[in-house]
Design a protein around this motif. Structure first.
Motif, PDB file in Angstrom:
ATOM      1  N   GLN A 180       0.115  15.875   1.653  1.00  0.00           N
ATOM      2  CA  GLN A 180      -0.659  14.670   1.317  1.00  0.00           C
ATOM      3  C   GLN A 180       0.198  13.668   0.528  1.00  0.00           C
ATOM      4  O   GLN A 180       1.182  14.029  -0.084  1.00  0.00           O
ATOM      5  N   GLU A 181      -0.250  12.438   0.545  1.00  0.00           N
ATOM      6  CA  GLU A 181       0.434  11.351  -0.181  1.00  0.00           C
ATOM      7  C   GLU A 181       1.927  11.339   0.149  1.00  0.00           C
ATOM      8  O   GLU A 181       2.773  11.237  -0.756  1.00  0.00           O
ATOM      9  N   ASN A 182       2.207  11.447   1.442  1.00  0.00           N
ATOM     10  CA  ASN A 182       3.600  11.420   1.916  1.00  0.00           C
ATOM     11  C   ASN A 182       4.460  12.498   1.290  1.00  0.00           C
ATOM     12  O   ASN A 182       5.641  12.267   0.992  1.00  0.00           O
ATOM     13  N   LYS A 234       8.050   1.983  -6.717  1.00  0.00           N
ATOM     14  CA  LYS A 234       8.719   0.963  -5.881  1.00  0.00           C
ATOM     15  C   LYS A 234       9.375   1.606  -4.667  1.00  0.00           C
ATOM     16  O   LYS A 234       9.998   2.671  -4.795  1.00  0.00           O
ATOM     17  N   HIS A 235       9.206   0.958  -3.510  1.00  0.00           N
ATOM     18  CA  HIS A 235       9.812   1.479  -2.290  1.00  0.00           C
ATOM     19  C   HIS A 235      11.324   1.647  -2.502  1.00  0.00           C
ATOM     20  O   HIS A 235      11.983   0.735  -2.995  1.00  0.00           O
ATOM     21  N   PRO A 265       0.822  -1.226   0.000  1.00  0.00           N
ATOM     22  CA  PRO A 265       0.000   0.000   0.000  1.00  0.00           C
ATOM     23  C   PRO A 265       0.853   1.272   0.000  1.00  0.00           C
ATOM     24  O   PRO A 265       0.517   2.249  -0.687  1.00  0.00           O
ATOM     25  N   ARG A 266       1.985   1.290   0.700  1.00  0.00           N
ATOM     26  CA  ARG A 266       2.789   2.532   0.752  1.00  0.00           C
ATOM     27  C   ARG A 266       3.418   2.863  -0.612  1.00  0.00           C
ATOM     28  O   ARG A 266       3.965   3.954  -0.797  1.00  0.00           O
ATOM     29  N   GLU A 267       3.368   1.907  -1.536  1.00  0.00           N
ATOM     30  CA  GLU A 267       3.938   2.158  -2.860  1.00  0.00           C
ATOM     31  C   GLU A 267       2.906   2.755  -3.837  1.00  0.00           C
ATOM     32  O   GLU A 267       3.229   2.995  -5.003  1.00  0.00           O
TER      33      GLU A 267
END
Ligand SMILES: Cc1ncc(COP(=O)(O)O)c(C=O)c1O
Length: 382
Positions: free
Chosen positions: A232-234, A218-219, A64-66
């Motif tokens: 927002q969105e990191n 990709k992380h 999800p964090r990607e």
């Protein structure tokens, strides 16, 4: 004029699924919280956004964090083409893409190269619309930061040999992005297995709402934001989230995951359609059929006439088809995809795109097969 009763332009956009609409309704009505707020209303919205992020991630086997939500597939492509970089080499700035990309990849690539006084250069495709991985070595001499090759083409449906392209690019230290807007939800995509660095998705191609897209990054891969403002969105895409759109996207992704195995019958219907039309219309041909293809797209051309009058004549009969990419169909330019495959201007003007969904029926296609041949015959005599 008959009502538009047969819709065969699903590559342009798809109807909203009833379950998608149902999931969005609370966030258009009473659940109005801002996901950035810490109070209860904000937390409800945040939870819904994060659930949707997991649903979208799960469709392509990402974390999800990607997943980063954007306002469209177009925005996601622009963001990646302008901002994706390897953290160890942020100074490399030149992107490279194939000659048959969607304009939302082609144009930022052109722009970035022009800014650096670099000439236009695109990865070529062969006559069936495929990149030959051997062609990469020469293109890599300019040391691009990023190569963008679409998963499958939006006009002819051809699926690119991404495995080989990614392998060769990574060996040369180059990141790889794929625009998977047309492929996602039609064929299984596993970003881990593929080892891709970035990928684009758009909700409205999978029965989700319009105006919401996402990219997988990709992380560990860097992305410079285009939009600046809030965190927002990191910190990667400023702007209050489109909560209802994101929730609808999540539901559409979950539905697409559930129905991923169900496309074989669509390919069968498409193949039957093509053979009926080719047999009943002289001097017609299918573009891109010789390589691996998405199950739902057919690009068919008729010598001596242009695709646009064919599309308009079918429209008058209540059948909606496309002529290449919807966003450039207002232009009279021939398809850049067909030109890149080596076709003449006349040939590249001569095509229509028929695109099916899992709900397209045999009767609808029979109606098209019945109405199209006399239209072509009439247009050839005017
Ligand atoms: C291959 C491809 N990429 C990108 C896009 C743009 O997506 P959006 O309509 O969400 O901006 C499209 C839309 O047709 C497409 O087909």
């Amino acid at each position: 004029m008959p009502l538009q009763s047969i819709y065969l332009d699903h590559s342009a956009t798809t109807p909203l699924h009833s379950e998608v609409l149902e999931s969005m309704m609370p966030f258009l009505a009473d659940q109005h919280g801002n996901p950035g707020s810490l109070h209860r209303a904000g937390r409800v919205a945040r939870k819904a956004v994060e659930q949707a992020r997991s649903q979208v991630a799960s469709l392509i086997h990402a974390e999800p964090r990607e997943i980063l939500f954007t306002g469209s597939g177009t925005e996601a492509n622009n963001l990646i083409l302008t901002g994706l970089h390897s953290p160890s080499e942020p100074q490399r700035s030149l992107p490279l893409c194939s000659a048959i990309e969607h304009h939302s990849v082609l144009d930022p690539t052109r722009n970035a190269r022009a800014k650096q006084q670099q000439s236009e250069a695109f990865l070529p495709v062969n006559s069936i619309g495929l990149i030959e991985p051997e062609a990469l070595a020469e293109a890599f001499s300019s040391k691009p930061r990023l190569v963008s090759v679409m998963f499958a083409n939006n006009e002819i449906g051809t699926i690119q040999p991404l495995d080989a392209i990614i392998e060769r690019s990574h060996q040369a230290g180059i990141l790889v992005h794929t625009d998977a807007v047309q492929a996602v939800g039609k064929i299984p995509i596993d970003v881990r297995h593929l080892a891709i660095d970035a990928l684009t998705i758009s909700a409205h191609k999978i029965h989700g709402p319009k105006g919401i897209g996402a990219c997988f990054v990709k992380h560990g891969v860097g992305i410079r934001p285009m939009m600046r403002g809030g965190a927002q969105e990191n910190g990667r895409r400023a702007g209050t989230e489109n909560v209802a759109g994101i929730v609808g996207f999540g539901t559409a992704a979950a539905l697409a995951s559930r129905q991923l195995h169900d496309w074989r019958h669509v390919a069968t219907l498409r193949d039957q359609l093509e053979s009926t039309l080719i047999n009943s219309i002289p001097r017609s041909w299918i573009n891109g059929a010789q390589g691996p293809r998405l199950p739902h797209i057919s690009n068919i051309a008729f010598r001596g006439i242009e695709g646009e009058p064919v599309m308009l004549a079918l429209d008058a009969e209540g059948i909606a088809v496309g002529t290449g990419a919807a966003c450039s169909s207002g232009s009279l330019d021939p398809s850049h995809v067909l030109l890149a495959m080596g076709q003449s201007y006349e040939e590249a003007h001569a095509a229509i795109r028929i695109s099916l969904s899992q709900n397209t029926s045999e009767e609808e296609l029979q109606s098209l097969c019945h109405k199209l041949p006399p239209i072509i015959e009439r247009l050839r005599t005017v």
